[in-house]
Design a protein around this motif. Structure first.
Motif, PDB file in Angstrom:
ATOM      1  N   PRO A  44      28.770  46.853  11.734  1.00 25.56           N
ATOM      2  CA  PRO A  44      27.470  46.385  11.252  1.00 25.56           C
ATOM      3  C   PRO A  44      27.425  44.863  11.123  1.00 25.56           C
ATOM      4  CG  PRO A  44      28.160  48.295  10.008  1.00 25.56           C
ATOM      5  CD  PRO A  44      29.321  47.901  10.880  1.00 25.56           C
ATOM      6  N   LYS A  65      23.248  49.662  13.457  1.00 26.88           N
ATOM      7  CA  LYS A  65      24.261  48.788  12.860  1.00 26.88           C
ATOM      8  C   LYS A  65      23.718  47.388  12.565  1.00 26.88           C
ATOM      9  CE  LYS A  65      28.095  51.166  15.044  1.00 26.88           C
ATOM     10  NZ  LYS A  65      29.219  51.043  15.988  1.00 26.88           N
ATOM     11  N   ASN A  66      22.424  47.165  12.861  1.00 28.97           N
ATOM     12  CA  ASN A  66      21.795  45.877  12.589  1.00 28.97           C
ATOM     13  C   ASN A  66      22.581  44.707  13.205  1.00 28.97           C
ATOM     14  OD1 ASN A  66      19.740  44.293  11.493  1.00 28.97           O
ATOM     15  ND2 ASN A  66      20.969  43.821   9.687  1.00 28.97           N
TER      16      ASN A  66
END
Length: 71
Positions: A44, A65-66
């Motif tokens: 992430p 996971k941005n």
């Protein structure tokens, strides 16, 4: 001054079939086989620089996971 000749490219059915197979193969490597993450774990908020075929498959696979994505 230079004169440039631009030739028209004919997209015949064989080319379309080849490109379809290429896109399907690239998607399979990333989504089904998980080829890239066998070697590198994407965590992430990671910065991911995708120098591949720029289809965005790695981005879409890791949306949850941005990640910060350059591709």
């Amino acid at each position: 001054m230079n004169n440039f000749i631009i030739e028209e490219i004919s997209f015949n059915s064989n080319y379309r079939k080849l490109m379809k197979k290429f896109f399907e193969s690239a998607a399979k490597e990333i989504f089904d086989i998980n080829q890239y993450e066998l070697h590198v774990n994407i965590e992430p908020n990671d910065l991911v620089v995708d120098l591949g075929c720029s289809l965005g498959y790695i981005y879409f696979k890791n949306l949850d996971k941005n990640i910060n994505y350059i591709g």
